[in-house]
Scaffold this motif. Structure first.
Motif, PDB file in Angstrom:
ATOM      1  N   ILE A 169       0.826  -1.204   0.000  1.00 40.41           N
ATOM      2  CA  ILE A 169       0.000   0.000   0.000  1.00 40.41           C
ATOM      3  C   ILE A 169       0.866   1.262   0.000  1.00 40.41           C
ATOM      4  N   ASN A 170       0.537   2.205  -0.865  1.00 41.21           N
ATOM      5  CA  ASN A 170       1.115   3.541  -0.889  1.00 41.21           C
ATOM      6  C   ASN A 170      -0.034   4.550  -0.928  1.00 41.21           C
ATOM      7  N   ARG A 183      -7.286   4.175   3.633  1.00 46.15           N
ATOM      8  CA  ARG A 183      -7.227   2.882   2.959  1.00 46.15           C
ATOM      9  C   ARG A 183      -7.943   1.840   3.809  1.00 46.15           C
ATOM     10  N   PRO A 184      -9.083   1.294   3.314  1.00 40.75           N
ATOM     11  CA  PRO A 184      -9.748   0.205   4.046  1.00 40.75           C
ATOM     12  C   PRO A 184      -8.865  -1.039   4.068  1.00 40.75           C
ATOM     13  N   LEU A 185      -9.012  -1.842   5.119  1.00 40.44           N
ATOM     14  CA  LEU A 185      -8.230  -3.068   5.292  1.00 40.44           C
ATOM     15  C   LEU A 185      -9.166  -4.220   5.631  1.00 40.44           C
ATOM     16  N   GLN A 186      -8.722  -5.432   5.329  1.00 37.66           N
ATOM     17  CA  GLN A 186      -9.489  -6.623   5.696  1.00 37.66           C
ATOM     18  C   GLN A 186      -8.540  -7.798   5.835  1.00 37.66           C
ATOM     19  N   HIS A 236      -0.465   1.536  -5.907  1.00 37.36           N
ATOM     20  CA  HIS A 236      -1.425   2.012  -4.915  1.00 37.36           C
ATOM     21  C   HIS A 236      -1.786   0.908  -3.931  1.00 37.36           C
ATOM     22  N   TRP A 237      -1.980  -0.292  -4.461  1.00 32.03           N
ATOM     23  CA  TRP A 237      -2.232  -1.446  -3.606  1.00 32.03           C
ATOM     24  C   TRP A 237      -2.037  -2.719  -4.418  1.00 32.03           C
ATOM     25  N   GLY A 238      -1.893  -3.832  -3.738  1.00 30.61           N
ATOM     26  CA  GLY A 238      -1.759  -5.123  -4.405  1.00 30.61           C
ATOM     27  C   GLY A 238      -2.697  -6.135  -3.796  1.00 30.61           C
ATOM     28  N   MET A 239      -3.189  -7.032  -4.625  1.00 29.10           N
ATOM     29  CA  MET A 239      -4.095  -8.078  -4.159  1.00 29.10           C
ATOM     30  C   MET A 239      -3.459  -9.434  -4.422  1.00 29.10           C
ATOM     31  N   ARG A 240      -3.417 -10.261  -3.413  1.00 28.10           N
ATOM     32  CA  ARG A 240      -2.793 -11.568  -3.538  1.00 28.10           C
ATOM     33  C   ARG A 240      -3.765 -12.584  -4.111  1.00 28.10           C
TER      34      ARG A 240
END
Length: 519
Positions: free
Chosen positions: A36-37, A44-47, A118-122
């Protein structure tokens, strides 16, 4: 999404769809998104997600430096608010286990450096495909189809990297495609078997709306503005081709059209391996149909091209079983390249694009025109159709290399021009997109060709000197995005090709660029 909508935004936003894991042990579950940047003043929402892409609840969250950022719970989810520049570590505790994620916070008065994630999804397994969702209220922005050792999952994700839901395919088929996002904000999936395929339509809420099975193989598909899902399917032997229109909401069949079949008639003659033998009866054999892809034009109609062939091989009166020579056998061919304009009520307009009728000896080759796949609007009310001319004899053996041309067909069904395409080796990629100012781009083998859609004249070309390339988007500056190996390049007239990204690229409806990195 129309290619001419893709443009200047391409370098403005860079998001990572799939990325490598961090150094910590995230086995079992992890904080998402990753990498995340954000800038001061942003949130920035998190889960937390597990290996089946299910969201976990009952967590304890913390941030190591409250002067840089703070956590707030909003609508059942934790949100990180950036207060000052620096790097913070966010931690989550669940069932006595801890996970952390480092977040970089940038100053608010300077844009993020070009190419910043901006963000990464695994992914939760093998990533099959990713597509943008049609924007709807409370719906996903991105669909990802992924497969692990246990199952296949469709994941719906927002533009901020938060997964809305994960839907599990209710069968164990491993050959699965993410077909397209429907107009209701859902997605269509195809589970493919050797002799059949099943379509699954998943709504924007992540629940199955309907499923429908078809015999044969899926060849192409489109979704029109009347919310009809249209599918071209073909029997396993390729001799029967069907166009089916389904209601997007219920999956109910609205109408079905059968493409005229091609026929090879043998009169008083039979082929036995390499010999021609006098026969005692007439034999009718089907010929494989070659359809184009389908597309929905700005007029709301759907277009499909295909070739219908009627071939007759005949011999004069002879004794059954008698060996014949090629000169004893007459061979007549009638070939028609059709273009259908299909309406929402199941009616259609037929146009003959090319027609040939010949009568020659069996061993003499003749030219046959057929679509190679690409069929797109020309931006001027007509269509652009890729056509191949094959020279073949009565055994369907090819003579010489085929000629490939691009046809422009106007709204009345008239051929405006035939643009010769470059010869190439290797796999037919057959990709084509529209650009600005009545321009188009297409690829053949290693060559990218820019042309005028209005006149059919080449504007410029670029040779990548690689086995094959594919063009997938036009850019606002007159260049286009081309996939070359594992790289995506922006290529324009008189410009040095510039690297956009490594990996696969997707552009959503808001014009954001998503890069799928390969580990």
């Amino acid at each position: 999404m129309p290619s001419r909508l893709l443009g200047a935004f391409l370098f403005a936003v860079s998001l990572v769809l799939c990325c490598q894991t961090t150094a910590q042990d995230d086995s079992g579950w992890w904080i998402s998104p990753e990498r995340i940047n954000i800038q001061v003043g942003e949130d920035r929402p998190l889960q937390l997600l597990n290996e089946s892409a299910q969201e976990l609840q009952g967590l304890t969250w913390a941030v190591d430096n409250p002067n840089l950022a703070e956590l707030r719970e909003e609508q059942g989810r934790m949100v990180l608010y950036a207060k000052a520049a620096g790097t913070v570590r966010v931690s989550a505790s669940w069932n006595s286990e801890n996970r952390f994620r480092e977040v970089t916070i940038w100053p608010a008065d300077h844009p993020l450096p070009k190419g910043t994630t901006h963000w990464g999804m695994r992914p939760i397994g093998r990533d099959i495909d990713d597509l943008p969702a049609v924007p709807t209220d409370n719906g996903a922005d991105i669909f990802s189809l992924e497969q692990n050792s246990n199952a296949t999952y469709l994941r719906g994700t927002l533009n901020d990297g938060i997964q809305l839901w994960a839907w599990r395919l209710p069968e164990n088929t491993r050959n699965v495609d993410l077909v397209f996002g429907d107009w209701s904000g859902g997605a269509l999936i195809s589970a493919n078997k050797r002799q059949s395929f099943t379509l699954y339509d998943v709504g924007k809420d992540g629940k199955l709306r309907w499923q429908r099975s078809f015999a044969g193989a899926r060849k192409s598909q489109a979704n029109n503005h009347d919310r009809l899902i249209q599918v071209v399917s073909q029997s396993p032997d390729g001799n029967s081709t069907t166009f089916t229109a389904l209601d997007e909401t219920s999956g109910a069949q609205k109408f079905q059209l059968t493409v005229p079949a091609s026929l090879y008639r043998q009169v008083h003659v039979e082929r036995r391996q390499n010999d021609l033998v006098c026969g005692s009866k007439t034999i009718d054999m089907p010929i494989k149909t070659i359809p184009s892809k389908i597309f929905v034009g700005m007029d709301g109609f759907t277009y499909l091209a295909f070739t219908v062939s009627q071939w007759t091989m005949s011999a004069p009166a002879c004794k059954p079983g008698e060996l014949l020579t090629a000169n004893d056998v007459d061979f007549s061919r009638e070939n028609k390249l059709w273009l259908w304009q299909i309406h929402a009520d199941g009616t259609y307009r037929s146009t003959i694009v090319e027609e040939s009728k010949t009568a020659r000896p069996f061993s003499v080759a003749t030219d046959v025109a057929s679509p190679t796949g690409a069929l797109i609007p020309d931006g001027l009310g007509g269509e652009l159709l890729s056509v191949r001319w094959d020279r073949m004899d009565g055994t369907q053996k090819l003579h010489n290399s085929p000629d490939e041309l691009l046809y422009r067909i106007d709204a009345g069904g008239n051929v405006i021009y035939k643009f010769p395409l470059p010869q190439y080796d290797g796999k037919l990629q057959d990709d084509m997109v529209l650009g600005e100012n009545n321009s188009g781009f297409l690829t053949r083998g290693s060559v990218l060709v820019a042309f005028s859609t209005e006149t059919g004249k080449e504007l410029w070309h670029w040779d990548s000197n690689t086995p094959e390339i594919s063009v997938f988007a036009a850019l606002a500056d007159g260049s286009c995005a081309v996939k070359v190996g594992d790289s995506v390049l922006a290529v324009g007239e008189g410009q040095e090709p510039r690297l956009i990204a490594h990996g696969d690229v997707m552009i959503n409806w808001q014009g954001q660029l998503f890069v799928k990195h390969k580990n």
